[in-house]
Enzyme design. Structure first.
Site, mmCIF file in Angstrom:
data_model
loop_
_atom_site.group_PDB
_atom_site.id
_atom_site.type_symbol
_atom_site.label_atom_id
_atom_site.label_comp_id
_atom_site.label_asym_id
_atom_site.label_seq_id
_atom_site.Cartn_x
_atom_site.Cartn_y
_atom_site.Cartn_z
ATOM 1 N N SER A 1 13.957 18.121 -18.741
ATOM 2 C CA SER A 1 13.473 19.455 -19.100
ATOM 3 C C SER A 1 13.755 19.816 -20.552
ATOM 4 C CB SER A 1 14.088 20.515 -18.184
ATOM 5 O OG SER A 1 15.502 20.529 -18.293
ATOM 6 N N GLY A 2 14.569 19.031 -21.246
ATOM 7 C CA GLY A 2 14.731 19.242 -22.673
ATOM 8 C C GLY A 2 16.118 19.584 -23.146
ATOM 9 N N TYR B 1 11.056 28.794 -32.885
ATOM 10 C CA TYR B 1 11.598 27.738 -33.742
ATOM 11 C C TYR B 1 10.669 26.541 -33.729
ATOM 12 C CZ TYR B 1 13.418 25.792 -29.314
ATOM 13 O OH TYR B 1 13.553 25.314 -28.043
ATOM 14 N N GLY C 1 -4.577 3.312 0.568
ATOM 15 C CA GLY C 1 -5.190 2.166 -0.099
ATOM 16 C C GLY C 1 -4.876 2.071 -1.570
ATOM 17 N N HIS D 1 22.955 17.547 -29.905
ATOM 18 C CA HIS D 1 22.368 17.238 -31.211
ATOM 19 C C HIS D 1 23.056 18.001 -32.335
ATOM 20 C CE1 HIS D 1 20.286 21.130 -31.514
ATOM 21 N NE2 HIS D 1 19.869 20.961 -30.268
ATOM 22 N N ASP E 1 0.864 -1.183 0.000
ATOM 23 C CA ASP E 1 0.000 0.000 0.000
ATOM 24 C C ASP E 1 0.900 1.232 0.000
ATOM 25 O OD1 ASP E 1 -1.803 2.036 0.409
ATOM 26 O OD2 ASP E 1 -2.735 1.141 2.183
ATOM 27 N N CYS F 1 20.549 23.783 -25.533
ATOM 28 C CA CYS F 1 21.135 22.495 -25.887
ATOM 29 C C CYS F 1 22.602 22.660 -26.286
ATOM 30 C CB CYS F 1 20.355 21.861 -27.039
ATOM 31 S SG CYS F 1 18.697 21.313 -26.581
#
Length: 417
Positions: free
Chosen positions: A340-341, A327, A243, A345, A239, A363
């Protein structure tokens, strides 16, 4: 650029395991006592009684329904000793979940057997007991009962799974669909075993982006390559509060692969990739511009995708196409390092400033060919360590940011002290 993607999945359905606890043998010269009591009348339906010399009592009582999944199962004998006890489910739970068998242990005198775990909600269980009296006469007692169905349930998503090979920074993580109130009860049901032995601790976190609560097991130091890690989570029937029950156990083993750690220097605009302590590549990068700086600190590769659609609206930067910060791009070779992103890349649109200045929305961008090399190499659990940003250190719950805490700070997040 940055984007929020939230991955969710439901708990695993694991097959039931029928476990027997064999606790002794009858004295020589005895005989089977059968399944009826020839001294005190026939037992009721669903249960059989031992001879008067060895009387067995099972709790919960025979035919009882609505038993709390966390209630103990006990078997006691008078006038003899217990030889074997099994507590096994009779079939799937009422909601189709594969139920767990119940394990337990005897006291030293072999007079009492007590369960040591919770049971699956909505499940019928059969208790089978073998007992022997002082003369060595053996008898079997059978009793059945049923646990209450869960009116509310909680789901859990484990990471990693499926015998994965992961990087040296990936903790063992259990993410819950709903907040856990009784954290201690959950944590007591968790076990990590490693080969070779590794010191570490559980800690409770909440992701500031998604609000998802999870409990992670982080080693005191990064994993060593070649380490084998096994998670055993006996969660069915716990539990979590009010519940709301967990319904499945989890068991999986994974292995630690290459020690791949990348160091992003946001002042020098470089990313240096190391493998097992040796530098293998250094790239020119462009990270977050002054208005949208990249997080400082230690982050862990969570996933990677060959193409990710990233939009300024998804991270509340700009919603209007008239904004200079708007963008909406299909970004290639994206390796996620925060919830968070934050990604590493390909950013060909910033090719002119690679190695010169920071021009992204948070980024870490690279040349197309460099990003492809990094993407192909990246493994879930690899570390990316950034320095030189004006932004704060990434939050401990934003992805696997717990590596930014000291060992003592991390251990303080355990519910068991």
């Amino acid at each position: 650029m940055s984007q929020i993607r939230i991955l969710r999945s439901r708990g695993l359905a694991l097959p039931a395991v029928l476990l027997a606890v064999v606790l002794g043998a009858a004295a020589c010269g005895g005989h089977d006592g059968g399944t009826s009591d020839d001294r005190g009348g026939a037992p009721g339906k669903g249960a059989s009684a031992a001879p008067a010399g060895a009387r067995v009592n099972v709790t919960p009582a025979a035919h009882r329904t609505g038993v709390a999944p966390g209630a103990p199962v006990t078997v006691a004998v008078t006038g003899g000793t217990l030889a074997a006890v099994t507590v096994t489910p009779d079939g799937p739970a009422s909601d189709g979940v594969s139920p767990v068998a119940v394990t337990g242990a005897l006291d030293q005198a072999r007079h009492t057997w007590t369960s040591d775990r919770t049971m699956t909600p909505g499940t019928s269980y059969t208790v089978k007991v073998t007992a022997a009296d002082a003369a060595g006469h053996r008898t079997q007692t059978t009793s059945t009962f049923a646990t209450a169905a869960a009116a509310r349930v909680n789901g859990v998503t484990p990471t990693p799974l499926n015998h994965a090979v992961v990087g040296v920074g990936l903790p063992v993580s259990l993410a819950f669909d709903k907040p856990v109130v009784d954290r201690a009860a959950v944590e007591r049901a968790l076990r990590i075993t490693t080969s070779p032995p590794v010191q570490g601790s559980w800690g409770w976190l909440t992701d500031p982006t998604t609000g998802i609560q999870r409990v992670d097991w982080r080693p005191d130091n990064y994993w060593k390559p070649g380490t084998t890690v096994t998670l055993t989570a006996r969660l069915s029937g716990i539990d979590t509060g009010g519940g709301r029950y967990l319904r499945r156990d989890i068991h999986d083993t994974f292995r630690i692969g290459t020690a791949r750690i990348s160091y992003a220097d946001l002042r020098a605009h470089t990313l240096r990739v190391t493998e097992n302590g040796r530098t293998v590549k250094t790239f020119k990068i462009s990270a977050g511009r002054p208005a949208y700086p990249t997080w400082n600190g230690r982050m862990v590769v969570m996933e990677k995708q060959s193409t990710v659609r990233m939009t300024s609206a998804s991270v509340a930067i700009a919603t209007s196409k008239d904004s200079a910060d708007f963008y909406d791009e299909d970004v290639k070779d994206a390796v996620r390092i925060t919830t968070s992103g934050t990604f590493v890349h390909a950013a060909p649109w910033n090719a002119a400033v690679m190695g010169v200045s920071n021009a992204s929305h948070g980024c870490i961008g690279m040349d197309t060919a460099d990003a492809r090399w990094f993407f192909d190499r990246a493994t879930r659990g690899d570390l990316v360590i950034t320095s030189g940003s004006t932004r704060a250190t990434v939050d401990k719950g934003n992805g696997y940011g717990e590596w930014n805490l000291s060992v003592d700070q991390w251990r303080a997040l355990s519910a068991l002290g």
